[in-house]
Design an enzyme around this catalytic site. Structure first.
Site, PDB file in Angstrom:
ATOM      1  CE  LYS A   1      22.427  86.712   7.842  1.00 44.88           C
ATOM      2  NZ  LYS A   1      22.361  85.565   8.710  1.00 44.88           N
TER       3      LYS A   1
ATOM      4  CE  LYS B   1      26.199  86.808   7.283  1.00 44.12           C
ATOM      5  NZ  LYS B   1      25.514  85.945   8.206  1.00 44.12           N
TER       6      LYS B   1
HETATM    7  C1  PBG Z   1      22.710  81.996   9.294  1.00 45.57           C
HETATM    8  C2  PBG Z   1      24.081  82.658   8.396  1.00 45.57           C
HETATM    9  C3  PBG Z   1      24.093  82.698   7.340  1.00 45.57           C
HETATM   10  C4  PBG Z   1      25.741  83.302   7.131  1.00 45.57           C
HETATM   11  C5  PBG Z   1      25.984  83.266   8.408  1.00 45.57           C
HETATM   12  N1  PBG Z   1      24.860  82.914   9.440  1.00 45.57           N
HETATM   13  C6  PBG Z   1      23.493  82.675   6.131  1.00 45.57           C
HETATM   14  C7  PBG Z   1      21.977  83.108   5.942  1.00 45.57           C
HETATM   15  O1  PBG Z   1      21.738  84.019   6.517  1.00 45.57           O
HETATM   16  O2  PBG Z   1      21.429  82.634   4.983  1.00 45.57           O
HETATM   17  C8  PBG Z   1      26.382  83.410   6.091  1.00 45.57           C
HETATM   18  C9  PBG Z   1      27.892  83.423   5.995  1.00 45.57           C
HETATM   19  C10 PBG Z   1      28.582  83.449   4.896  1.00 45.57           C
HETATM   20  O3  PBG Z   1      28.118  83.373   3.685  1.00 45.57           O
HETATM   21  O4  PBG Z   1      29.844  83.246   5.163  1.00 45.57           O
HETATM   22  N2  PBG Z   1      22.030  82.928   9.658  1.00 45.57           N
END
Ligand code: PBG
Length: 327
Positions: A202, A256
């Site tokens: 991520k 992601k």
């Molecule tokens: C939180 C989380 C995020 C997303 C999914 N879970 C945002 C972040 O880490 O700030 C983002 C998903 C999206 O942008 O569609 N842990």
């Protein structure tokens, strides 16, 4: 590489000439079975609230979930992912609402399990950002996001979600070592068949903006998430993250965001034989959706964007288009 002939004997356009022929030689295909539908939740009754940052995406109160999930099931979508919009009054520095067994996500899981049994999978994020007053995924001391102390809470959050009936625990917090601790705790309390979908890779990304707005953490977030989410300038680190999480007990891994990271999906598929789930995140969704609205792109761009994940090697895609695309 095997070259099977030369022009003029070889003409690659031959197989492209007819629709039937193009179909015959397709490497990749997309069906609803490949898609995971994220659903934003809100408190109250009869609520379907538009999200300004994400065209055509709503937050639903639990009593309105039935329409959404009935439709998803009919299409053949195998799993939904739940994300709560938490009342700001319930947020604090510890994110303690995450451990409230009556919180929005818990009630939604119970409702879905009771209504649909095991006909559709339920996946839940494990992280504290929907619940903290500072918008970070973990707890903070002296401006630092504490790793091990955060994990202790995430383990409890995972156990709670499993107890409510969550099928797939998806830690999205990026703390080091959380997968093994969550796996051990799940096994200890006899949730042996609850799966872990680790957000192993991520990146600290600008493409999450519209999502943070959707869960109400955007204006609260102080600073950025670069001390725990990955630097988008790196690729080898993604391999290390996945290797670790596989060792720790992840059943599947997420990469992601999605489209800017297709190279990483392919690299992971080349290195590990584990299901990789791509997350086409909110920013990607909104860019495409707005471009379609403005007439810059046509709807086929959605299909093309999703096929790119299959080509890169993804087994499934978490996408806000899941129940909007026509396949
Ligand atoms: C939180 C989380 C995020 C997303 C999914 N879970 C945002 C972040 O880490 O700030 C983002 C998903 C999206 O942008 O569609 N842990």
């Amino acid at each position: 590489m095997i070259i099977t002939g030369n022009y003029p004997k070889l003409r690659l356009r031959r197989s492209r000439k007819y629709d039937w022929s193009r179909k015959l030689v397709q490497d990749n295909n997309l069906s609803y079975n490949d898609l995971i539908l994220p659903i934003f939740l809100t408190e109250g009754k009869g609520k379907e609230v538009k999200i300004n940052s994400m065209p055509n995406v709503n937050r639903y109160s639990i009593d309105r979930l039935k329409n959404v999930i009935d439709r998803a099931l009919k299409l053949g979508i195998p799993m939904v992912a739940l994300f709560p919009y938490t009342d700001p009054k319930k947020k604090n520095v510890y994110g303690s609402e995450a451990l409230n067994e009556n919180n929005l996500v818990c009630r939604a899981i119970k409702f879905i399990k009771k209504t649909y049994k095991n006909k559709i999978g339920i996946m839940c994020d494990v992280a504290l950002d929907p619940y903290t007053s500072h918008g970070h995924d973990g707890i903070i001391k002296n401006k630092e996001i504490l790793n091990d102390e955060t994990i202790d809470i995430l383990v409890k959050q995972s156990l709670l979600q499993a107890r409510m009936g969550c099928d797939v625990i998806a830690p999205s917090d990026m703390m080091d070592g959380r997968i093994i601790k969550i796996r051990k705790a799940l096994d200890k309390y006899n949730f042996k068949d609850v799966q872990i979908l680790s957000y192993a890779v991520k990146y600290a990304s600008s493409f999450y903006g519209p999502f943070r707005n959707a869960v109400g953490s955007k204006n609260l977030l102080k600073g950025n998430k670069r001390t725990y989410q990955m630097d988008f300038k790196n690729n080898d680190e993604a391999i290390r993250e996945v290797a670790l999480d596989i060792k720790e007990g992840a059943d599947m891994v997420v990469v992601k965001p999605g489209m800017p990271y297709l190279d990483i999906i392919r690299e992971i598929k080349n290195n590990f034989k584990i299901p990789v789930i791509a997350y086409q995140v909110s920013g990607e969704y909104s860019i495409i959706q707005n471009s379609i609205k403005d007439g810059i792109l046509n709807k086929d761009a959605i299909h093309e964007s999703l096929i790119s994940f299959k080509r890169a090697g993804a087994s499934a895609i978490i996408t806000y288009f899941a129940d909007k695309i026509k396949l």
